[in-house]
Design a protein around this motif. Structure first.
Motif, mmCIF file in Angstrom:
data_model
loop_
_atom_site.group_PDB
_atom_site.id
_atom_site.type_symbol
_atom_site.label_atom_id
_atom_site.label_comp_id
_atom_site.label_asym_id
_atom_site.label_seq_id
_atom_site.Cartn_x
_atom_site.Cartn_y
_atom_site.Cartn_z
ATOM 1 N N ASP A 3 0.855 -1.186 0.000
ATOM 2 C CA ASP A 3 0.000 0.000 0.000
ATOM 3 C C ASP A 3 0.887 1.232 0.000
ATOM 4 N N VAL A 4 0.320 2.361 -0.402
ATOM 5 C CA VAL A 4 1.078 3.621 -0.434
ATOM 6 C C VAL A 4 1.206 4.158 0.980
ATOM 7 N N ARG A 5 2.444 4.287 1.442
ATOM 8 C CA ARG A 5 2.706 4.849 2.768
ATOM 9 C C ARG A 5 2.697 6.380 2.703
ATOM 10 N N GLY A 6 3.316 6.920 1.677
ATOM 11 C CA GLY A 6 3.375 8.373 1.542
ATOM 12 C C GLY A 6 3.976 8.762 0.200
ATOM 13 N N VAL A 7 3.749 10.018 -0.202
ATOM 14 C CA VAL A 7 4.245 10.536 -1.478
ATOM 15 C C VAL A 7 4.743 11.966 -1.253
ATOM 16 N N SER A 8 5.813 12.326 -1.943
ATOM 17 C CA SER A 8 6.286 13.718 -1.942
ATOM 18 C C SER A 8 6.654 14.112 -3.363
ATOM 19 N N GLN A 9 6.755 15.419 -3.626
ATOM 20 C CA GLN A 9 7.101 15.892 -4.966
ATOM 21 C C GLN A 9 7.881 17.206 -4.866
ATOM 22 N N ALA A 10 8.603 17.519 -5.919
ATOM 23 C CA ALA A 10 9.389 18.764 -5.944
ATOM 24 C C ALA A 10 9.609 19.173 -7.392
ATOM 25 N N ALA A 11 9.970 20.458 -7.580
ATOM 26 C CA ALA A 11 10.302 20.991 -8.905
ATOM 27 C C ALA A 11 11.384 22.049 -8.726
ATOM 28 N N LYS A 21 11.568 13.194 1.976
ATOM 29 C CA LYS A 21 11.177 11.798 2.231
ATOM 30 C C LYS A 21 9.674 11.778 2.509
ATOM 31 N N PRO A 22 8.911 10.872 1.902
ATOM 32 C CA PRO A 22 7.469 10.829 2.163
ATOM 33 C C PRO A 22 7.152 10.648 3.640
ATOM 34 N N THR A 23 6.160 11.372 4.094
ATOM 35 C CA THR A 23 5.754 11.291 5.493
ATOM 36 C C THR A 23 5.356 9.864 5.862
ATOM 37 N N GLY A 24 5.851 9.397 7.018
ATOM 38 C CA GLY A 24 5.483 8.067 7.512
ATOM 39 C C GLY A 24 6.398 6.959 7.088
ATOM 40 N N THR A 25 7.373 7.248 6.191
ATOM 41 C CA THR A 25 8.279 6.200 5.707
ATOM 42 C C THR A 25 9.044 5.567 6.861
ATOM 43 N N SER A 82 15.739 13.256 5.982
ATOM 44 C CA SER A 82 14.450 13.908 5.741
ATOM 45 C C SER A 82 14.290 14.339 4.287
ATOM 46 N N THR A 83 15.411 14.474 3.543
ATOM 47 C CA THR A 83 15.353 14.860 2.126
ATOM 48 C C THR A 83 16.380 14.055 1.334
ATOM 49 N N VAL A 98 8.483 11.065 -5.260
ATOM 50 C CA VAL A 98 8.943 9.934 -4.442
ATOM 51 C C VAL A 98 7.721 9.280 -3.811
ATOM 52 N N VAL A 99 7.664 7.957 -3.875
ATOM 53 C CA VAL A 99 6.576 7.207 -3.253
ATOM 54 C C VAL A 99 7.164 6.103 -2.379
ATOM 55 N N SER A 100 6.616 5.931 -1.171
ATOM 56 C CA SER A 100 7.017 4.852 -0.259
ATOM 57 C C SER A 100 5.869 3.858 -0.144
ATOM 58 N N LEU A 101 6.215 2.563 -0.251
ATOM 59 C CA LEU A 101 5.213 1.497 -0.183
ATOM 60 C C LEU A 101 5.448 0.635 1.051
ATOM 61 N N SER A 102 4.370 0.361 1.788
ATOM 62 C CA SER A 102 4.448 -0.557 2.927
ATOM 63 C C SER A 102 4.114 -1.968 2.462
ATOM 64 N N ASP A 103 4.638 -2.969 3.168
ATOM 65 C CA ASP A 103 4.333 -4.385 2.889
ATOM 66 C C ASP A 103 4.620 -4.770 1.445
ATOM 67 N N ALA A 104 5.634 -4.183 0.857
ATOM 68 C CA ALA A 104 5.999 -4.472 -0.531
ATOM 69 C C ALA A 104 7.228 -5.364 -0.580
ATOM 70 N N SER A 105 7.259 -6.227 -1.570
ATOM 71 C CA SER A 105 8.410 -7.105 -1.756
ATOM 72 C C SER A 105 9.615 -6.299 -2.229
ATOM 73 N N THR A 106 10.789 -6.711 -1.746
ATOM 74 C CA THR A 106 12.025 -6.043 -2.170
ATOM 75 C C THR A 106 12.573 -6.661 -3.458
ATOM 76 N N SER A 107 11.906 -7.677 -3.982
ATOM 77 C CA SER A 107 12.349 -8.260 -5.250
ATOM 78 C C SER A 107 12.069 -7.283 -6.389
ATOM 79 N N ALA A 108 12.723 -7.522 -7.529
ATOM 80 C CA ALA A 108 12.584 -6.604 -8.666
ATOM 81 C C ALA A 108 11.128 -6.533 -9.118
#
Length: 380
Positions: A3-11, A21-25, A82-83, A98-108
């Protein structure tokens, strides 16, 4: 499932800039970082820095195309900053997601890419085939050559997670969807508000982690298991079969003396009485018989231990009906009437039917009662 833990963006148009770093990572989360630039060379987009090392997943767009997209991934470590710092050429402009995923496999992950030029507001992301029954689908899109204020609309059924644009017009978006099957995901279309000069798309499908459960684990009465999937129970398996399931696990325990029960029962009591009972007039009566041990009572038992002998603290509530054929206790209270048809010389027995009206005109010392007959007189 992931599931999506958090997302951040920049320009930024700076040669070095940061994205949060996405909040909650937390440590163990799987992270993806997309950088899109109007650079003329892919080499100008250096590997991001900060925390655990980023690994390049794919690059979409050729040099001199003015629309280069690079995607990296990593597993979050225990000391993530933090960044994260990104780089580009001195005349370049970039956006980052940047997106952080919880409970995700570390395989490719499963990855597919697409790209196009000019004249359309429909941006197509490619199909992938998931490796598990409950993966997550990430759809990244990017474009160049659009006016300021350009926005994205995600495909139906997808949730938009990011939508960002830089001053010199690179723009990017991310949408995600939780999958519920292992079939091909199909192409999915974003809509961009203005037709771009160049566009790029990347589809990433990430599977979930798995939990090892011991087949021979006896467990305890307080264990709970939350699992997803179907596992055949007829196989012998090994000591640690791996599966995903969603079910209740039956536990078998042995009751203890403190287990509480509520019951109704008939209890046989065995007593040995004396030969003296008390009649309705308060006088003792002698019964020559020896009774049986079959008093019957009705009882409600609360708090009795299973498979154990009772204790002084067991609570019982009883209502008793005493059988008259047994030897009574020293002070049983009886109300009776008896009819006797004795034969002289015959000794009355307990089973003789008799009626006498509680006549216990007795001497001061104990002795057999004198009977007043209310039926026929005895035969001489």
């Amino acid at each position: 499932m992931p599931d999506v833990r958090g997302v951040s963006q920049a320009a930024s148009a700076a040669t070095s800039f940061t994205v949060s770093k996405p909040t909650g990572t937390v440590s163990g989360d799987v992270m993806f970082l997309l950088q899109v630039s109007n650079s003329t060379t892919a080499a100008g987009l250096g590997t991001p820095t900060g925390g655990a090392t980023w690994t390049l997943v794919t690059t979409v767009g050729a040099d001199s195309s003015f629309c280069i997209a690079k995607l990296w991934r990593k597993t979050a470590g225990g000391s993530e900053p933090s960044t994260y710092t990104l780089t580009q050429g001195s005349s370049d402009d970039s956006v980052a997601i940047v997106v952080s995923l919880s409970d995700a496999s570390t395989s490719a992950p499963v990855v597919a890419t697409n790209l196009g030029d000019f004249g359309t507001t429909t941006i197509t992301t490619p199909s992938t085939t998931p490796t598990g029954p409950s993966d997550i689908d990430l759809r990244f899109v990017a474009a160049y050559g659009v006016p300021s204020g350009t926005t994205w609309t995600p495909p139906a059924g997808y949730t938009e997670r990011a939508d960002t644009q830089s001053a010199d017009n690179p723009t990017a978006s991310l949408a995600t969807k939780a999958l519920s099957g292992s079939g091909a995901t199909g192409t999915q279309n974003f809509t961009i508000s203005s037709a771009p000069t160049r566009w790029r798309s990347i589809t990433v499908t990430v599977t979930g982690t798995q939990t090892n459960v011991g087949v021979n684990d006896t467990g305890s009465a307080t264990q709970s298991l939350t699992v997803a999937g179907t596992t055949p129970l007829a196989d012998t398996g090994t000591a640690t079969d791996t599966f995903l399931a969603a079910r209740a696990v039956p536990l078998t325990d042995t009751a203890t003396a403190a287990d509480a029960i509520t019951a109704s029962a008939t209890i046989a009591l065995t007593d040995t009485g004396t030969a003296v009972d008390t009649g309705a007039n308060g006088q003792p009566i002698f019964f020559p018989e020896v009774g049986t041990a079959a008093d019957t009572i009705t009882t409600a038992v609360t708090g009795a231990g299973l498979g154990q002998g009772g204790a002084a603290s067991d609570a019982v509530t009883v209502t008793a009906s005493a059988a008259l054929t047994n030897a009574a206790t020293a002070l049983d209270a009886l109300t009776y009437s008896e009819v006797l048809f004795p034969v002289v010389g015959d000794t009355a027995a307990a089973e003789d039917a008799l009626t006498f009206v509680d006549v216990h005109d007795r001497d001061a010392v104990a002795g057999p009662p004198r009977r007043t007959w209310s039926a026929r007189p005895p035969t001489i």
